[in-house]
Design a protein around this motif. Sequence first.
Motif, mmCIF file in Angstrom:
data_model
loop_
_atom_site.group_PDB
_atom_site.id
_atom_site.type_symbol
_atom_site.label_atom_id
_atom_site.label_comp_id
_atom_site.label_asym_id
_atom_site.label_seq_id
_atom_site.Cartn_x
_atom_site.Cartn_y
_atom_site.Cartn_z
ATOM 1 N N ALA A 89 0.836 -1.204 0.000
ATOM 2 C CA ALA A 89 0.000 0.000 0.000
ATOM 3 C C ALA A 89 0.868 1.251 0.000
ATOM 4 O O ALA A 89 0.602 2.218 -0.736
ATOM 5 C CB ALA A 89 -0.934 -0.002 1.203
ATOM 6 N N GLY A 90 1.944 1.240 0.807
ATOM 7 C CA GLY A 90 2.860 2.376 0.824
ATOM 8 C C GLY A 90 3.552 2.565 -0.505
ATOM 9 O O GLY A 90 3.749 3.695 -0.968
ATOM 10 N N SER A 91 3.896 1.453 -1.153
ATOM 11 C CA SER A 91 4.527 1.525 -2.475
ATOM 12 C C SER A 91 3.581 2.138 -3.492
ATOM 13 O O SER A 91 3.976 2.976 -4.312
ATOM 14 C CB SER A 91 4.935 0.123 -2.928
ATOM 15 O OG SER A 91 5.861 -0.451 -2.030
ATOM 16 N N HIS A 92 2.329 1.722 -3.433
ATOM 17 C CA HIS A 92 1.321 2.257 -4.354
ATOM 18 C C HIS A 92 1.142 3.757 -4.140
ATOM 19 O O HIS A 92 1.104 4.540 -5.099
ATOM 20 C CB HIS A 92 -0.010 1.529 -4.164
ATOM 21 C CG HIS A 92 -1.075 1.936 -5.126
ATOM 22 N ND1 HIS A 92 -1.871 3.046 -4.931
ATOM 23 C CD2 HIS A 92 -1.474 1.398 -6.317
ATOM 24 C CE1 HIS A 92 -2.714 3.170 -5.934
ATOM 25 N NE2 HIS A 92 -2.486 2.184 -6.795
ATOM 26 N N ALA A 93 1.044 4.172 -2.883
ATOM 27 C CA ALA A 93 0.840 5.589 -2.582
ATOM 28 C C ALA A 93 2.032 6.417 -3.057
ATOM 29 O O ALA A 93 1.865 7.497 -3.654
ATOM 30 C CB ALA A 93 0.625 5.772 -1.083
ATOM 31 N N TYR A 94 3.242 5.928 -2.813
ATOM 32 C CA TYR A 94 4.441 6.664 -3.202
ATOM 33 C C TYR A 94 4.533 6.808 -4.715
ATOM 34 O O TYR A 94 4.759 7.909 -5.240
ATOM 35 C CB TYR A 94 5.679 5.941 -2.663
ATOM 36 C CG TYR A 94 6.980 6.517 -3.155
ATOM 37 C CD1 TYR A 94 7.528 7.657 -2.572
ATOM 38 C CD2 TYR A 94 7.685 5.927 -4.215
ATOM 39 C CE1 TYR A 94 8.726 8.200 -3.020
ATOM 40 C CE2 TYR A 94 8.879 6.460 -4.673
ATOM 41 C CZ TYR A 94 9.392 7.592 -4.070
ATOM 42 O OH TYR A 94 10.560 8.127 -4.528
ATOM 43 N N LEU A 95 4.372 5.706 -5.429
ATOM 44 C CA LEU A 95 4.523 5.751 -6.883
ATOM 45 C C LEU A 95 3.391 6.521 -7.550
ATOM 46 O O LEU A 95 3.603 7.207 -8.552
ATOM 47 C CB LEU A 95 4.612 4.330 -7.439
ATOM 48 C CG LEU A 95 5.909 3.595 -7.072
ATOM 49 C CD1 LEU A 95 5.801 2.112 -7.407
ATOM 50 C CD2 LEU A 95 7.109 4.217 -7.778
ATOM 51 N N THR A 96 2.206 6.421 -6.998
ATOM 52 C CA THR A 96 1.078 7.173 -7.539
ATOM 53 C C THR A 96 1.331 8.673 -7.415
ATOM 54 O O THR A 96 1.112 9.450 -8.353
ATOM 55 C CB THR A 96 -0.215 6.788 -6.799
ATOM 56 O OG1 THR A 96 -0.489 5.402 -7.016
ATOM 57 C CG2 THR A 96 -1.395 7.613 -7.297
#
Length: 248
Positions: free
Chosen positions: A235-242
Amino acid sequence: MATPLSIQLYTLRDQIAADRDGTLTRLAEIGYRSVEPYDPTADPAGFRKTADELGLSVTSTHAYALFSKDAGEVFDAVGTIGTDLAIIPGGIEHEEFTTRDGLRRVADRLNGFAAKAAEHGMRIGYHNHWWEIEPRFEGRTALEELAGLLAPEVFLEVDTYWAAVGGADVPELLRSLGDRVLALHVKDGPGVKGEPHTAVGQGTIDVPSILAAAPEAVRIVELDTCAGDVFEAVAGSHAYLTALEGRS
């Protein structure tokens, strides 16, 4: 870019084994709209049904099964889950990447897979680790040397983390490989072998520079291991890359 952010499901292999549909549901709830399976032959019709219900596309799939199963069976499964890109993520002796003769044998093997894939309207890709980066040939990595021996239709999925661990200047490597690179595995962590990975954006890897060097490549999150809660990390990866790339 139009292709949605994806995630390699090997990241959640234990969760997939325990509850595939529940795991895919949680990924969709986090915001992922694409996935990359690691074994297309594991109930391909059931996987496709669940993915369709959740609105998940399949960017590509790893196809380690090509080493042990009939190629026709594997490519039929790849088509069923909804992609035409099958990637070899290992299964070749590390020593083969240390000599030019070895690299020629690797290329012959991958080109052979590619010829079989073409019969099914599909393409073969190769995914690196550190052992294709560490060996150098007049300053060039083994991966760069291999790329020059591959048939034009064979593409690369560059694991950016392992490329960095192997000693590459990853943006420079990506620019060198150019259009051969269709996808990136985006991961983060301490940048050393044997240590767990972190959410993308929370480790030592210069992710923005890497992504800028391959703007058209598909972004695929992968964490081989994770010290904390894996769902929090993805989830953190998704938020960062988004946020980083202005994705929706």
